[in-house]
Write a protein that holds these residues in place. Structure first.
Motif, PDB file in Angstrom:
ATOM      1  N   CYS A 170      -6.277  -8.919 -10.508  1.00 47.20           N
ATOM      2  CA  CYS A 170      -6.682 -10.335 -10.456  1.00 47.20           C
ATOM      3  C   CYS A 170      -6.266 -11.037  -9.165  1.00 47.20           C
ATOM      4  O   CYS A 170      -6.628 -12.189  -8.935  1.00 47.20           O
ATOM      5  N   HIS A 186      -3.298 -12.005  -8.236  1.00 43.86           N
ATOM      6  CA  HIS A 186      -2.094 -12.837  -8.325  1.00 43.86           C
ATOM      7  C   HIS A 186      -1.014 -12.287  -7.397  1.00 43.86           C
ATOM      8  O   HIS A 186      -0.776 -11.083  -7.355  1.00 43.86           O
ATOM      9  N   CYS A 199      -1.361  -8.330  -7.386  1.00 43.82           N
ATOM     10  CA  CYS A 199      -2.064  -7.672  -8.490  1.00 43.82           C
ATOM     11  C   CYS A 199      -3.391  -7.103  -7.994  1.00 43.82           C
ATOM     12  O   CYS A 199      -4.212  -7.827  -7.424  1.00 43.82           O
ATOM     13  N   CYS A 218       1.513  -7.263 -13.927  1.00 44.62           N
ATOM     14  CA  CYS A 218       1.077  -8.608 -13.534  1.00 44.62           C
ATOM     15  C   CYS A 218       1.293  -9.573 -14.691  1.00 44.62           C
ATOM     16  O   CYS A 218       0.780  -9.357 -15.788  1.00 44.62           O
ATOM     17  N   CYS A 273      -2.466 -11.348 -15.682  1.00 41.32           N
ATOM     18  CA  CYS A 273      -3.540 -10.643 -16.397  1.00 41.32           C
ATOM     19  C   CYS A 273      -3.025  -9.429 -17.166  1.00 41.32           C
ATOM     20  O   CYS A 273      -3.766  -8.817 -17.925  1.00 41.32           O
TER      21      CYS A 273
HETATM   22 ZN   LIG Z   1      -3.204  -9.676 -12.426  1.00 38.27          ZN
END
Ligand SMILES: [Zn+2]
Length: 369
Positions: free
Chosen positions: A329, A331, A326, A308, A311
């Protein structure tokens, strides 16, 4: 900066007699190179290319001229040096296989043709046995391109099938700029950029066309040429539309059998475009960068598709087909574009910002884990 670029011109327009003569020369030349290799291998102190003494040059019993014997002796020395450089103390005595001959202006000269059938003749003299040869040459797009932008060098690689010409091309210093792009190479899109743009969405079709054809068939040759042409176009298109100052790609790993690298990469290669195409693609992209004064770098190819960029969480589960999500997080992004971002990040964050070619095996391993 000076670059050396080379291109091949076919010898298929030669008469059968010339082809036969060329085979005979190559065979004799190879025999002589191997005699010199044996000699220099046992007498390394004599292996100085600068001053080849007459007694050394006269060692082989051959009809080749003294000039061509000198060329052969130098090639023998080069081959021994190359073997020692590559294998160090494990070096074995190299063998010239008779498939090629490097000659310079002492033997060969390219003479423009007066009629329009051919563009030039490669005139070979001082071969030995009073042999003189004129090989017909037709130029092509690449030859003309290099000839326009560079200076042709007086050295020729001659094989049974083609002559390779070399050119020195002077390029201006690399542009100082800020626009960096990371490119992920893949099968869904040949190139997925960190900024979200994708190029060569048709690459899968082009590759499948090659695969569908019978191995070695004429149709496969046509499809392969079309694929190469398409790859060339994509490389150019990116540079024209994106106008980058620096390009970062994933390096293609040289995979030994059963290596950890291979296990790690097996999967990504499978969903990729194939080793051969990948290599060709990187080569073309790098060549385009050189001509356009764009810096070209590469980074280690691991985990770029599963990490990712927001993060830093790295997990195989982050990627599901074409979607990146992800698990840590949340994403989300196009999986290939996401890989493009990671490739650029890996370069920009420092330790991976190593020049494509200068990286040695130790550094490669160090950047791996
Ligand atoms: Zn992430």
């Amino acid at each position: 900066m000076k670059l050396i670029r080379s291109t091949k011109c076919s010898l298929k327009f030669s008469t059968q007699k010339k082809k036969n003569d060329l085979s005979i020369i190559l065979e004799e030349y190879s025999k002589v190179v191997n005699i010199f290799i044996n000699y220099f291998w046992l007498n390394p102190d004599k292996a100085t290319k600068g001053e080849l003494l007459k007694p050394v040059v006269d060692i082989p019993e051959t009809w080749l001229s003294a000039r061509l014997r000198k060329v052969a002796a130098r090639e023998g020395i080069d081959m021994i040096n190359a073997s020692k450089l590559r294998w160090k103390e494990k070096a074995v005595i190299p063998v010239h296989k008779g498939d090629r001959m490097y000659v310079s202006c002492t033997i060969a000269d390219l003479v423009p043709s007066k009629d329009s059938t051919f563009d030039a003749w490669l005139h070979l003299a001082s071969i030995g046995n009073k042999m003189i040869m004129d090989l017909p040459i037709k130029y092509h797009k690449h030859f003309n391109n290099y000839n326009n932008i560079g200076k042709r060098l007086n050295s020729y690689l001659i094989t049974k099938n083609y002559v390779q010409f070399s050119f020195e091309i002077v390029t201006l210093p690399k542009k100082e700029g800020k626009k960096c792009i990371g490119i992920d190479t893949g099968i869904n899109a040949m190139a997925s950029l960190n900024n979200g743009n994708q190029y060569g969405l048709d690459i899968k079709d082009c590759i499948e066309r090659v695969k569908r054809c019978k191995q070695g068939s004429k149709g496969q040759g046509v499809a392969r040429r079309a694929l190469k042409q398409r790859i060339d176009e994509i490389a150019k298109e990116i540079l024209v539309k994106e106008t980058p100052d620096l390009i970062v790609v994933e390096r293609l790993k040289n995979m030994g059998k059963k290596s950890k690298a291979k296990r790690l990469l097996a999967k990504s290669i499978r969903r990729s475009i194939g080793t051969w195409n990948w290599k060709y693609w990187l080569k073309r992209l790098e060549a385009q960068c050189e001509i356009n004064r764009i810096s070209f770098r590469s980074v280690a190819p691991y985990y770029t598709s599963t990490t990712c960029p927001v993060c830093g969480h790295s997990d195989r589960g982050n990627r599901n087909g074409e979607v990146f999500l992800c698990l840590s997080c949340g994403h989300t992004d196009n999986a290939d574009v996401n890989a493009g971002k990671n490739i650029l990040n890996r370069f920009l964050t420092g330790q991976y910002g190593v020049c494509y070619k200068e990286m040695n095996e130790v550094q490669k391993c160090a950047s791996l884990f």
